[in-house]
Design an enzyme around this catalytic site. Structure first.
Site, PDB file in Angstrom:
ATOM      1  N   ASN A   1       1.342   7.339   3.015  1.00 14.75           N
ATOM      2  CA  ASN A   1       1.943   6.319   3.888  1.00 14.75           C
ATOM      3  C   ASN A   1       3.463   6.435   3.985  1.00 14.75           C
ATOM      4  OD1 ASN A   1      -0.528   5.251   4.491  1.00 14.75           O
ATOM      5  ND2 ASN A   1      -0.400   3.583   3.018  1.00 14.75           N
TER       6      ASN A   1
ATOM      7  N   THR B   1      -4.663   0.990  -3.080  1.00 14.37           N
ATOM      8  CA  THR B   1      -5.404   2.221  -3.332  1.00 14.37           C
ATOM      9  C   THR B   1      -5.628   2.364  -4.832  1.00 14.37           C
ATOM     10  OG1 THR B   1      -4.374   3.268  -1.405  1.00 14.37           O
ATOM     11  CG2 THR B   1      -5.381   4.732  -3.042  1.00 14.37           C
TER      12      THR B   1
ATOM     13  N   ASP C   1       0.834  -1.210   0.000  1.00 16.26           N
ATOM     14  CA  ASP C   1       0.000   0.000   0.000  1.00 16.26           C
ATOM     15  C   ASP C   1       0.865   1.255   0.000  1.00 16.26           C
ATOM     16  OD1 ASP C   1      -2.371   1.417  -0.091  1.00 16.26           O
ATOM     17  OD2 ASP C   1      -2.638   1.458   2.079  1.00 16.26           O
TER      18      ASP C   1
ATOM     19  N   LYS D   1       1.980   4.768  -1.041  1.00 12.63           N
ATOM     20  CA  LYS D   1       1.425   6.013  -1.573  1.00 12.63           C
ATOM     21  C   LYS D   1       1.972   7.148  -0.722  1.00 12.63           C
ATOM     22  CE  LYS D   1      -2.849   5.294   1.099  1.00 12.63           C
ATOM     23  NZ  LYS D   1      -4.318   5.196   1.015  1.00 12.63           N
TER      24      LYS D   1
ATOM     25  N   ASP E   1       2.041   2.789   8.236  1.00 11.42           N
ATOM     26  CA  ASP E   1       0.770   2.105   7.978  1.00 11.42           C
ATOM     27  C   ASP E   1       1.007   0.762   7.286  1.00 11.42           C
ATOM     28  OD1 ASP E   1      -1.810   1.307   7.653  1.00 11.42           O
ATOM     29  OD2 ASP E   1      -2.528   3.234   6.904  1.00 11.42           O
TER      30      ASP E   1
END
Length: 634
Positions: free
Chosen positions: A441, A473, A436, A438, A454
């Site tokens: 994070n 995402t 994840d 991005k 995260d």
């Protein structure tokens, strides 16, 4: 065992856009859809066989915003009639879309295993096609005459509704009912796209009957317990650790919450680096944390600043409601285990975990500089860039200029991207896929260095293993994730390519031409013919690295070949970059955090949660008992 003996049990259906209503036409059109573009007609027919037609009366609510569990496991295709899509925003219901014949809804909750994001209600009498994922291959107590070997995918074994085992590629099931001629002892449920090879009873007894002892060993309690321990590696350890109290003091209205923690973590944090006598260890069985400002929040959690009372040390405290965490407990346990056991200067570290009656808590490094999105918002600007005029010889200052967004300067982006490369390299070397990545994070510490944060979607993986869970995402997910055919840490290098594009351009690579439809974005991601457009101010080296990271075939993606992360480090975009200095944190960050970077976001968060109740208002004893059962080892 031949290919003709294989049976497709379930394909997880996403991204359907149909204009047809008959079953025959429905299956004929599947081959043109996102997930089914590479499937043969026979496979499409089997998928359609899982769908059924449901009439809907005018005014009926088909999906309720916030629904989870069984209520969020259906996908709908409009067969006839009209629907309106409503979203509740700050206690006001807004109409955001309409759905008519051929439109699809419900796919986002399925793909992300999350509560329904909107309410869908019929405005006329209507009908829909329905697909329910999570097909039961065999059912506890039922009769059967087939033996199964998993060729692709993942399934869970349930007894009395409780998961007792997890099955992956090459695992088998169904043998006891054939060997002992008895009802099925458990339910086996597909939780990803699942393909199995099957044998009938006669062939099974003749061919595999003599291997009964070997198969029994594979299903022994010892083997099963080892497997479940890998899925929740912290479970048994938590049981063995002595307990201790953690007190959380809330500011404003004075209030103290007592939590159940672990003695080893409490002693370590109370010690604060100083030596402690045995008598002191016996006395200091409580950890007191004083809550400060709200730092951020996610779909199921919120993070605030806390101070340890005896040492004055500050941390970030992540709080998750048990009611929300119950929707994905495996993710919670994975995050707890992974962040407790990683140690890298560019990865967020967890120092303690504890719980109260309503919440789960994890104590992390404090990252006061906000996140990479805050930095991007502060640095992004609109520029006027000269565009070559084909109809004239105008050059330089006389050339026409076009307004366009520009993100960070490349020297600044290089520092952040390189830091993430080192973090991902460490995680991959330790068998962890982050899944994840991005800007939100990527957290910034007080000096300007970054840490990946995260780890809610992070997963520990066996060497050469694959996972099938769709997570991430929209806009960042890799093609192999969208297509549901299994993936490994390859997805992290893809998302690094997306992140690099975003920080350089202040926009995402798959949203232009502009679209707000996440399904359209994912269609572009998997479409080999859809080109990525680069702004003219981006250097050739940056374009080349991004294009190699956004290679749709994982085996050809930079980072996944023989050189692994070394290939990325050796790319011309990093020419002359001092990797050793960065790894040792001797390289000066290109930008120091500013108070204004995240002040607006923090103020909005504080205002939104000023009157928020500290506990759920209507938790029943049954709900609380279920929370205690699921999270007893947290």
């Amino acid at each position: 065992m031949t290919a003709s003996g294989s049976v497709l049990l379930l394909i997880w259906l996403i991204g359907i856009q149909l204009t047809l209503c008959s079953r025959h036409e429905l299956q004929s059109s599947l081959v043109n859809l996102l997930l089914f573009s590479r499937l043969d007609r026979g496979t499409a027919q089997r998928i359609v066989a899982h769908m059924y037609m449901l009439p809907v009366t005018a005014g009926e609510i088909l999906i309720q915003q916030g629904d989870s569990g069984d209520a969020a496991t259906k996908l709908f295709v409009v067969r006839s009639g009209k629907f309106e899509v409503l979203e509740r925003r700050k206690d006001v219901m807004f109409k955001v879309n309409t759905k008519e014949r051929g439109d699809v809804f419900g796919e986002i909750s399925l793909m992300y295993d999350c509560p329904r994001s909107a309410t869908v209600a019929a405005t006329t009498d209507a009908s829909v096609w329905v697909l329910e994922p999570g097909c039961d291959v065999i059912v506890e107590g039922g009769l059967g005459d087939k033996f199964y070997v998993i060729k692709e995918g993942e399934a869970q074994v349930l007894q009395g509704g409780k998961e007792v085992n997890r099955l992956f590629r090459s695992d088998f099931f169904g043998e006891q009912a054939l060997l002992q001629d008895e009802p099925r002892r458990a339910t086996v449920r597909a939780i990803t796209p699942l393909v199995c090879l099957t044998l009938d009873r006669r062939t099974f007894v003749a061919v595999l009957g003599p291997l009964q002892d070997i198969m029994a060993k594979e299903k022994s309690p010892e083997v099963v317990n080892q497997r479940m321990a890998k899925l929740k590696p912290q479970g048994s350890a938590a049981h063995r650790r002595p307990g201790a109290e953690v007190l959380i003091k809330f500011t404003g209205p004075q209030r103290i919450i007592v939590c159940d923690g672990h003695m080893d973590e409490v002693v370590e944090l109370r010690r604060g680096g100083a030596k402690m006598t045995d008598d002191q260890r016996d006395v200091d069985k409580k950890l007191v944390l004083v809550e400060g400002e709200l730092l951020g929040e996610g779909a199921f959690s919120r993070v605030c600043r806390v101070t340890e009372e005896s040492t004055g040390r500050v941390f970030a405290l992540k709080r998750m409601a048990k009611s929300a965490a119950l929707q994905c407990p495996d993710h919670v346990f994975c995050e707890q285990h992974i962040t407790r056991n990683i140690a890298h200067p560019f990865c967020l570290r967890q120092y303690a975990s504890f719980k109260d009656n309503f919440h789960l808590y994890m104590l992390f490094d404090l990252m006061p500089g906000g996140d990479l999105m805050d930095v991007l918002v502060a640095e992004a600007k609109v520029i006027k860039y000269p565009i070559a005029d084909k109809n004239s010889l105008r050059k330089g200052c006389l050339a026409p200029k076009m307004k366009m967004w520009q993100g960070m300067e490349e020297h600044m982006s290089r520092f952040y991207v390189a830091s993430i490369v080192l973090a991902l390299e460490y995680l991959h070397d330790n068998g962890i896929a982050f899944r994840d990545l991005k800007p939100e994070n990527v957290l910034i510490d007080g000096q300007g260095y970054v840490k990946l944060g995260d780890f809610g979607f992070a997963k520990q993986m066996d060497a050469g293993g694959r996972t099938y869970t769709f997570c991430g995402t929209p806009g960042y997910v890799a093609p192999e994730n969208v297509l549901g055919r299994g993936y490994n840490h390859s997805v992290d290098w893809w998302t690094l390519g997306v992140l690099m594009y975003v920080v350089l351009t202040a926009r995402q690579p798959f949203t232009s031409p502009k679209t707000q439809d996440p399904m359209e974005v994912m269609r572009r991601i998997v479409d080999d013919r859809w080109p990525i457009k680069y702004p003219p101010y981006m250097s050739d080296e940056a374009r080349d690295l991004i294009s190699k990271l956004l290679e749709r075939k994982p085996v050809k993606r930079i980072g996944m070949m023989q050189g692994r992360a070394r290939d990325i480090k050796a790319h011309p975009w990093f020419a002359g970059f001092d990797w050793d200095a960065l790894a040792a944190r001797r390289m000066d960050p290109p930008r120091k955090p500013k108070e204004t970077d995240s002040s607006k976001r923090k103020a909005e968060l504080a205002e939104a949660h000023r009157a928020e109740p500290r506990e759920p208002a209507n938790a029943s004893p049954q709900e609380m008992a279920e929370w205690d059962r699921v999270f007893k080892d947290f």
